[in-house]
Design an enzyme around this catalytic site. Structure first.
Site, PDB file in Angstrom:
ATOM      1  CG  HIS A   1      16.386  13.433  33.313  1.00  0.00           C
ATOM      2  ND1 HIS A   1      16.391  12.088  33.054  1.00  0.00           N
ATOM      3  CD2 HIS A   1      17.430  13.924  32.540  1.00  0.00           C
ATOM      4  CE1 HIS A   1      16.997  11.742  32.209  1.00  0.00           C
ATOM      5  NE2 HIS A   1      18.279  12.247  32.112  1.00  0.00           N
TER       6      HIS A   1
ATOM      7  CG  ASP B   1      16.928  14.931  40.001  1.00  0.00           C
ATOM      8  OD1 ASP B   1      17.866  14.691  39.643  1.00  0.00           O
ATOM      9  OD2 ASP B   1      15.828  14.342  38.607  1.00  0.00           O
TER      10      ASP B   1
ATOM     11  CD  GLN C   1      23.945  16.672  35.591  1.00  0.00           C
ATOM     12  OE1 GLN C   1      24.907  16.923  35.719  1.00  0.00           O
ATOM     13  NE2 GLN C   1      23.393  15.936  35.125  1.00  0.00           N
TER      14      GLN C   1
ATOM     15  CE  LYS D   1      22.775  11.649  35.913  1.00  0.00           C
ATOM     16  NZ  LYS D   1      23.660  11.673  34.300  1.00  0.00           N
TER      17      LYS D   1
ATOM     18  CB  CYS E   1      16.346  12.533  29.002  1.00  0.00           C
ATOM     19  SG  CYS E   1      17.218  11.428  28.406  1.00  0.00           S
TER      20      CYS E   1
HETATM   21  C1  PLP Z   1      18.696  16.023  36.104  1.00  0.00           C
HETATM   22  C2  PLP Z   1      19.070  14.601  36.181  1.00  0.00           C
HETATM   23  N1  PLP Z   1      17.915  13.524  36.406  1.00  0.00           N
HETATM   24  C3  PLP Z   1      17.703  12.714  36.768  1.00  0.00           C
HETATM   25  C4  PLP Z   1      18.794  11.756  35.605  1.00  0.00           C
HETATM   26  C5  PLP Z   1      18.978   9.881  35.648  1.00  0.00           C
HETATM   27  O1  PLP Z   1      19.790   9.588  36.140  1.00  0.00           O
HETATM   28  P1  PLP Z   1      20.013   8.480  35.589  1.00  0.00           P
HETATM   29  O2  PLP Z   1      20.547   7.659  34.645  1.00  0.00           O
HETATM   30  O3  PLP Z   1      22.430   8.201  36.651  1.00  0.00           O
HETATM   31  O4  PLP Z   1      19.310   8.115  37.081  1.00  0.00           O
HETATM   32  C6  PLP Z   1      19.772  12.564  35.162  1.00  0.00           C
HETATM   33  C7  PLP Z   1      20.910  11.812  34.426  1.00  0.00           C
HETATM   34  O5  PLP Z   1      21.183  12.457  33.456  1.00  0.00           O
HETATM   35  C8  PLP Z   1      19.467  14.524  34.924  1.00  0.00           C
HETATM   36  O6  PLP Z   1      20.961  14.917  34.544  1.00  0.00           O
END
Ligand code: PLP
Length: 407
Positions: A124, A201, A204, A227, A365
């Protein structure tokens, strides 16, 4: 078939009974954000009704209540991720802020000119851009490990990409586009053998798979409350105590200091060192309520139910003419990206919305991943434990209609 009482669980999520454009809501955008059970909504309301005060600052009764609730939330989250100690949990805004904190503080300490930071092609933007910023500042190099055409990140490819200059490896536990579950434990072992730290990270993964940071062996783990059925604006950074203790502050101000004078300032120990300013107390207690809700359910049952829905959806999607699934790694969870021949992903999402089915379309993203896949974007349905086979069937039948309309 799963053993979860999904009908009973759904009743705890008021929004799932909503209608959209006159049709029952079918919510399949859980990778973007999950819905909230009544227990979380009530907990946040109760906090503001009965406990609201600033934390760690005053001796009056409300302040003590708020501080207790906030620190109880930290302990609850630590237990959920199996951190060795609550002080290894830093409350942040979300995964994005957690990664920025590590890149800025830990990265600033350990990444120097000529060093390398390793990410995968499926990351992401939140797990790419902070490293680009760090590397530009430090004169370091951002290296990218690729994946198979099916969307599998192989530990052996990570091993090949590691060098004596790799300082940090930052990898998604689960891809938000492909649903691939990455071999984090192997990656951690390989990275540690080469002396590199690993940040996972977990945006998900948390709330879908059991997450045990000690079993994974990772140095840092990032997750977003929204999430995992909790409020927006709150997230979690797990960091191993020895790292957090050695790291400089990320932001500075009130709450993160030992003592302040114009001659010099000392910093509070972790996690407070990384929580400058008034924290999101309501968000933290709401997140703890989400964790308590999740802890009522066997995580293996959540995993099994979502796997069942994912297999059911993949099979049903296979019957839609002109549809291609994107991401078919052997180990994956219920994030289903696809392209429908001759139909723009945004048109797919817009037409499904008209009948109450919420999915996502775009690059999610993950523009470098889209480049790797040679796609401008995909449509994406993403599952949580409260989804049902009937909802998947509604979604797939609607897709077949979309395809016919455009044909
Ligand atoms: C794999 C992953 N990393 C990071 C993020 C960023 O999360 P946040 O916007 O809650 O900081 C997301 C959000 O969709 C994501 O799917």
């Amino acid at each position: 078939m799963s053993r979860l009482d999904v009908a009973a669980l759904r009743e705890e999520f008021p929004i799932l009974a909503a209608e959209v454009h006159g049709a029952p809501l079918v919510y399949l955008d859980n990778a973007a954000t999950t819905q909230k059970p009544q227990a979380v909504i009530d907990r946040v309301a109760r906090y503001y009704t009965e406990e609201n005060a600033n934390v760690h600052r005053a001796v009056h009764a409300l302040a003590e209540r708020a501080t207790d609730a906030y620190e109880h939330a930290r302990a609850t989250v630590a237990r959920f991720f199996n951190a060795a100690h609550p002080h290894e949990i830093v409350f942040v805004r979300g995964t994005t802020e957690a990664i920025n904190l590590v890149a800025d503080s830990f990265g600033g300490l350990h990444v120097h000119a000529g060093d390398e930071v390793l990410v995968s092609v499926m990351e992401h933007h939140s797990n790419i851009v902070p490293w680009q910023v760090l590397c530009a500042r430090a004169g370091a190099n951002l290296r990218v490990v690729s994946m198979t055409d099916e969307g599998e990140l192989r530990a052996s490819d990570v091993a090949d990409a590691l060098t004596a200059r790799t300082r940090i490896v930052s990898i998604a536990h689960v891809s938000n586009v492909l649903g691939s579950v990455n071999p984090v434990r192997d990656i951690v072992r390989l990275a540690h053998e080469r002396g590199a730290a690993v940040i996972v990270d977990g945006a998900q993964a948390a709330g879908h798979l059991p997450v045990d940071v000690q079993a994974l062996g990772c140095d840092f783990y990032a997750a977003s409350g929204h999430k995992m059925f909790g409020p927006t604006g709150i997230g979690v950074l797990y960091g191993r105590a020895e790292h957090l203790e050695s790291m400089p502050p990320y932001q500075s101000g009130g709450g993160m200091v030992g003592s302040v004078s114009f001659e010099g300032t000392s910093y509070a120990p972790p996690p407070y060192r990384f929580e400058a300013g008034t924290p999101d107390v309501a968000g933290a207690v709401g997140l703890a309520a989400a964790v308590a809700f999740l802890e009522r359910i066997d995580p293996a049952e959540i995993e099994a139910h979502e796997a069942d829905l994912c297999a059911h959806a993949a099979a049903a999607l296979g019957t839609v003419r002109g549809l291609r699934l994107v991401g078919t790694a052997p180990r994956r969870i219920g994030v289903l990206s696809f392209v429908l021949e001759g139909v723009h992903p945004h048109d797919v999402a817009t037409m499904l919305d008209r009948i109450g089915v919420a999915i996502r379309a775009g690059h999610h993203c993950c523009q470098p991943l889209m480049d790797r896949l040679a796609l401008p974007g995909t449509a994406r349905a993403s599952i949580a434990f409260y989804n049902t086979r009937e909802e998947i069937d509604t979604f797939v039948a609607a897709l077949a209609g979309v395809r016919e309309f455009f044909a």
